[in-house]
Write an enzyme that holds these catalytic residues in place. Structure first.
Site, PDB file in Angstrom:
ATOM      1  N   SER A 196       7.631   0.114  -0.584  1.00 17.60           N
ATOM      2  CA  SER A 196       6.812  -0.921  -1.218  1.00 17.60           C
ATOM      3  C   SER A 196       7.985  -1.961  -1.199  1.00 17.60           C
ATOM      4  O   SER A 196       8.268  -2.759  -0.196  1.00 17.60           O
ATOM      5  CB  SER A 196       6.560  -0.406  -2.714  1.00 17.60           C
ATOM      6  OG  SER A 196       5.688  -1.401  -3.147  1.00 17.60           O
ATOM      7  N   ASP A 208      -4.208   3.543   0.301  1.00 18.78           N
ATOM      8  CA  ASP A 208      -3.296   2.725  -0.456  1.00 18.78           C
ATOM      9  C   ASP A 208      -4.267   1.233  -0.697  1.00 18.78           C
ATOM     10  O   ASP A 208      -4.650   0.642   0.252  1.00 18.78           O
ATOM     11  CB  ASP A 208      -2.060   2.489   0.112  1.00 18.78           C
ATOM     12  CG  ASP A 208      -1.294   1.704  -0.652  1.00 18.78           C
ATOM     13  OD1 ASP A 208      -1.549   0.741  -1.577  1.00 18.78           O
ATOM     14  OD2 ASP A 208       0.015   1.936  -0.625  1.00 18.78           O
ATOM     15  N   HIS A 253      -0.813   4.908  -2.612  1.00 13.86           N
ATOM     16  CA  HIS A 253       0.709   4.173  -2.776  1.00 13.86           C
ATOM     17  C   HIS A 253       1.679   5.503  -3.164  1.00 13.86           C
ATOM     18  O   HIS A 253       2.084   5.323  -4.292  1.00 13.86           O
ATOM     19  CB  HIS A 253       0.572   3.103  -3.766  1.00 13.86           C
ATOM     20  CG  HIS A 253       1.447   2.188  -3.695  1.00 13.86           C
ATOM     21  ND1 HIS A 253       1.679   1.536  -2.451  1.00 13.86           N
ATOM     22  CD2 HIS A 253       2.335   1.809  -4.558  1.00 13.86           C
ATOM     23  CE1 HIS A 253       2.916   0.805  -2.576  1.00 13.86           C
ATOM     24  NE2 HIS A 253       3.282   0.701  -3.867  1.00 13.86           N
TER      25      HIS A 253
END
Length: 283
Positions: free
Chosen positions: A135, A228, A256
């Site tokens: 991320s 995600d 995620h």
């Protein structure tokens, strides 16, 4: 309660076979921390440890916990971020922008240097060859590569390039980008920001259009969870901010988070090893 932030012991140096392996910077997501990320990598790290050693880096900036963090890691703070939060007022003057950019880059450099110094004290000797980010950590990993790539090109244009001597950042060969978003952040506030990149005073969510002449061409492995909610942004990083032919893509049936199923982890490890061989890191 979270486990200790100590990731090893100097007393076990002779018993740890990874100490002399090539090292990969492990960069956690925003709103978590290095201890949480080590737990999230609990399946991936042992699978990589036959060839590589992960070095977990703690981001320097305070953060609210990520949206999926509290359900499992509520007591595992403090929570950290790599970049400026989106809710801070934007600096209004060039002097303020320059000051903030220098502060951000300095703290990022210090965080990585501190993690590597601590790992050195444990007896680690392997070269730092790559970054693995999730991320917001993936955004930083790609930004380090892009900053290095730009300096190499600028110095090569002047006939001055020497590998490993371009910037204060580790001379990375490749990156593993898990659920990452563009654009990339320029990590040298003392020199001109390339088109298509953002200065480090910008919040992590700021946007700029990519420029064809300034795409990331160093090798990257992209790992995308097909469930995600940010998948379109992760695909955009690969398709719009990375040069064709420089990327490898793994898609897995998840949201995620990091993959933990054996097949998914093996797919990632196989491609990391392949990149290590292709870049001369592994035999």
């Amino acid at each position: 309660m979270p486990p200790s932030a100590e990731f090893g012991s100097a007393d076990g140096a002779d018993r740890d076979p990874t100490l002399h392996y090539p090292r990969i910077l492990a960069l956690h997501g925003g709103g978590t921390n290095a201890v949480i990320f080590k737990t999230q990598c609990r399946v991936l790290e042992p699978a990589l440890n036959s060839r590589f050693r992960l070095v977990y880096v703690q981001a320097p900036f305070p953060s609210q916990p990520g949206p999926d963090v509290l359900s499992v890691y509520k007591e595992w703070g403090p929570f950290k971020a790599w970049l400026v939060p989106a809710n801070l007022p934007a600096p209004q003057t060039a002097a303020d922008k320059s000051r903030i950019a220098k502060d951000v880059v300095g703290k990022l450099n210090h965080a990585i240097a501190a993690a590597l110094s601590a790992d050195d004290l444990l007896g680690a000797t392997g070269p730092v060859v790559a970054a693995l980010g999730f991320s917001q950590g993936a955004k930083l990993a790609a930004s380090i590569l892009m900053t290095e790539q730009t300096h190499r090109r600028r110095l090569a244009d002047q006939g001055l390039y020497s590998a490993g001597l371009t910037t204060s950042w580790p001379d990375l060969r490749f990156a593993v980008l898990m659920a990452g978003r563009g654009p990339f952040i320029w990590l040298d506030p003392e020199s001109e920001t390339p088109e298509g990149m953002l200065e480090a005073w910008h919040p992590w969510s700021a946007q700029v259009e990519p420029v064809e002449e300034n795409l990331l061409a160093l090798p990257t492995l992209h790992v995308h969870g097909l469930k995600d909610v940010g998948l379109e942004f992760h695909r955009r990083m690969l398709d719009k901010f990375c040069a064709p032919g420089s990327t490898t893509l793994i898609e897995w049936d998840g949201d995620h988070r990091l993959p933990i199923k054996s097949k998914d982890v093996r797919d990632v490890v196989d491609q990391v090893v392949a990149l290590g061989r292709a870049t001369g890191v592994l035999d």
